[in-house]
Enzyme design. Structure first.
Site, PDB file in Angstrom:
ATOM      1  N   ASN A   1      88.199  20.429  18.884  1.00 54.63           N
ATOM      2  CA  ASN A   1      87.522  21.628  19.383  1.00 54.63           C
ATOM      3  C   ASN A   1      88.394  22.173  20.505  1.00 54.63           C
ATOM      4  OD1 ASN A   1      85.859  23.554  20.499  1.00 54.63           O
ATOM      5  ND2 ASN A   1      84.390  22.090  21.362  1.00 54.63           N
ATOM      6  N   TRP A   2      89.114  23.238  20.180  1.00 53.99           N
ATOM      7  CA  TRP A   2      90.050  23.773  21.174  1.00 53.99           C
ATOM      8  C   TRP A   2      89.364  24.539  22.298  1.00 53.99           C
ATOM      9  CZ3 TRP A   2      94.806  26.176  18.128  1.00 53.99           C
ATOM     10  CH2 TRP A   2      95.583  25.111  17.619  1.00 53.99           C
ATOM     11  N   LYS A   3      88.100  24.889  22.098  1.00 54.47           N
ATOM     12  CA  LYS A   3      87.393  25.710  23.093  1.00 54.47           C
ATOM     13  C   LYS A   3      88.202  26.996  23.321  1.00 54.47           C
ATOM     14  CE  LYS A   3      85.442  21.475  24.734  1.00 54.47           C
ATOM     15  NZ  LYS A   3      84.828  20.702  25.817  1.00 54.47           N
TER      16      LYS A   3
ATOM     17  N   HIS B   1      77.053  23.493  20.414  1.00 55.69           N
ATOM     18  CA  HIS B   1      77.867  22.794  21.418  1.00 55.69           C
ATOM     19  C   HIS B   1      77.196  22.924  22.789  1.00 55.69           C
ATOM     20  CE1 HIS B   1      81.101  21.708  24.117  1.00 55.69           C
ATOM     21  NE2 HIS B   1      81.591  21.031  23.092  1.00 55.69           N
TER      22      HIS B   1
ATOM     23  N   GLU C   1      78.310  23.454  25.651  1.00 53.56           N
ATOM     24  CA  GLU C   1      78.759  24.569  26.491  1.00 53.56           C
ATOM     25  C   GLU C   1      78.068  25.869  26.075  1.00 53.56           C
ATOM     26  OE1 GLU C   1      82.950  23.886  25.977  1.00 53.56           O
ATOM     27  OE2 GLU C   1      82.744  22.047  27.152  1.00 53.56           O
TER      28      GLU C   1
ATOM     29  N   GLU D   1      77.310  14.300  21.441  1.00 48.46           N
ATOM     30  CA  GLU D   1      78.192  14.604  22.573  1.00 48.46           C
ATOM     31  C   GLU D   1      77.398  14.571  23.879  1.00 48.46           C
ATOM     32  OE1 GLU D   1      81.942  16.773  21.248  1.00 48.46           O
ATOM     33  OE2 GLU D   1      80.492  18.272  21.845  1.00 48.46           O
TER      34      GLU D   1
ATOM     35  N   GLY E   1      84.703  16.558  28.852  1.00 44.11           N
ATOM     36  CA  GLY E   1      85.683  17.131  29.768  1.00 44.11           C
ATOM     37  C   GLY E   1      85.723  16.429  31.114  1.00 44.11           C
TER      38      GLY E   1
ATOM     39  N   SER F   1      85.366  13.213  25.901  1.00 47.79           N
ATOM     40  CA  SER F   1      86.541  12.508  26.461  1.00 47.79           C
ATOM     41  C   SER F   1      87.115  11.463  25.519  1.00 47.79           C
ATOM     42  CB  SER F   1      86.217  11.890  27.828  1.00 47.79           C
ATOM     43  OG  SER F   1      85.813  12.898  28.735  1.00 47.79           O
TER      44      SER F   1
ATOM     45  N   GLY G   1      87.908  17.400  22.315  1.00 47.33           N
ATOM     46  CA  GLY G   1      88.280  18.619  23.028  1.00 47.33           C
ATOM     47  C   GLY G   1      89.700  18.521  23.551  1.00 47.33           C
ATOM     48  N   GLY G   2      89.831  18.099  24.798  1.00 45.65           N
ATOM     49  CA  GLY G   2      91.128  18.056  25.474  1.00 45.65           C
ATOM     50  C   GLY G   2      92.242  17.418  24.659  1.00 45.65           C
TER      51      GLY G   2
HETATM   52  P1  PGA Z   1      86.390  16.658  25.521  1.00 46.08           P
HETATM   53  O1  PGA Z   1      85.458  17.721  24.758  1.00 46.08           O
HETATM   54  O2  PGA Z   1      86.994  15.783  24.456  1.00 46.08           O
HETATM   55  O3  PGA Z   1      87.420  17.492  26.240  1.00 46.08           O
HETATM   56  O4  PGA Z   1      85.509  15.887  26.429  1.00 46.08           O
HETATM   57  C1  PGA Z   1      84.675  17.344  23.670  1.00 46.08           C
HETATM   58  C2  PGA Z   1      83.850  18.509  23.192  1.00 46.08           C
HETATM   59  O5  PGA Z   1      83.322  19.250  24.046  1.00 46.08           O
HETATM   60  O6  PGA Z   1      83.703  18.740  21.984  1.00 46.08           O
END
Ligand code: PGA
Length: 283
Positions: A13-15, A98, A100, A170, A176, A216, A237-238
């Site tokens: 997930n590149w956001k 998600h 966010e 999640e 993050g 993470s 994500g990251g």
């Molecule tokens: P993260 O993000 O791996 O950077 O914690 C995961 C996500 O929000 O899907």
């Protein structure tokens, strides 16, 4: 990870990261590294990168997804994108719910349900995210919160339609933050979600739906998380922004042995009752 019942899914997930040149560079580097993987490898990219990513991934084992969709087919919704539009341009997946989106953009269990149904209506596979925040976990409400998020999101969805659904656990406090859930916490949550799915959809569906852990996850901690019997992959994500890190997670999932047999998980029990409800995902 129970490979006998479910294909592992490693989804990025590149956001709101990577413009088109960065997308091109990352995917060109990634493709040879994941060629031959047995996992379902997915990258969910910003809308503006979709066309670039889809054309680069064409004919490869990389699937491309978007990160959200609106629930209406079309209409006066300035700035929004419909599931039908994503489907038409060749998207393979869309993320809905998600944290966010829930936290910053007002998504609720009900709007998540609407978005999910809109994606299903155009046969666009969905990665549905659920997860408690720190306050909820500290108040001992984690089970209640994620069970309700899953139940509400699947309102009106049939067992047959579950072929299009992957669920990601999640925990918001792990996203993050660099602080991943422990393997035991991830295992507990995924087992809980599989139990909820069993109650809602029957054993065949409960066994077949891939459950991902997200928060993470990276190339260093992924093995111990993916080793858990009900954890079928990751939403990353990251660590999905760099080809080498993401490819290492894919390689770890490929190398991982099927942990289902020894642990005698719920899936095995469910297989005894399989066929009572729902259809197989055909995986
Ligand atoms: P993260 O993000 O791996 O950077 O914690 C995961 C996500 O929000 O899907």
């Amino acid at each position: 990870m129970n490979k006998q019942y479910r294909t592992p899914v490693i989804a990025g997930n590149w956001k709101m990261n990577h413009d088109r040149p960065a997308t091109r560079a990352m995917i060109e580097e990634l493709l040879p590294l994941i060629a031959g993987s047995e996992c379902e490898v997915v990258l969910c990219v910003p809308y503006t990168d979709l066309e670039t990513a889809i054309s680069l991934a064409k004919g490869t084992n990389l699937a491309i997804g978007a990160q959200n969709c609106h629930w209406a087919e079309k209409g006066a919704f300035t700035g929004e994108i419909s599931a039908a539009m994503l489907k038409e341009m060749g998207c393979d997946y869309v993320i809905v719910g998600h944290s966010e989106r829930r936290q910053y953009f007002g998504d609720t269990n009900q709007t998540v349900n609407e978005r999910l149904k809109a994606a299903i209506a155009v046969e666009l596979p969905v990665i549905l995210c659920v997860g408690e925040n720190l306050e909820q976990r500290e108040a001992g409400q984690f089970e209640q919160v994620v069970a309700l998020q899953l139940t509400d999101a699947l309102e009106g969805v049939t067992p047959e339609q579950m072929q299009l659904v992957t669920v990601a656990y999640e925990p918001v406090w792990a996203i993050g933050t660099g602080k991943n859930a422990t393997p035991a916490q991830a295992a507990e949550a995924c087992a809980l979600l599989r139990g909820v799915l069993w109650g809602l959809m029957g054993p065949t569906v409960a066994v077949a739906v891939p459950l991902l852990y997200g928060g993470s996850m990276n190339e260093k901690n992924c093995a111990e998380l993916l080793e858990q019997v009900d954890v079928d992959g990751g939403l990353i994500g990251g660590a999905s922004l760099k080809a080498a890190s993401f490819a290492q997670i894919v390689a770890t999932a490929d190398r991982m042995e099927d942990t289902g047999e020894e642990t005698g998980d719920m899936a095995r029990m469910a297989s005894d009752g399989a066929g009572e409800t729902g259809e197989s995902r055909g995986q």
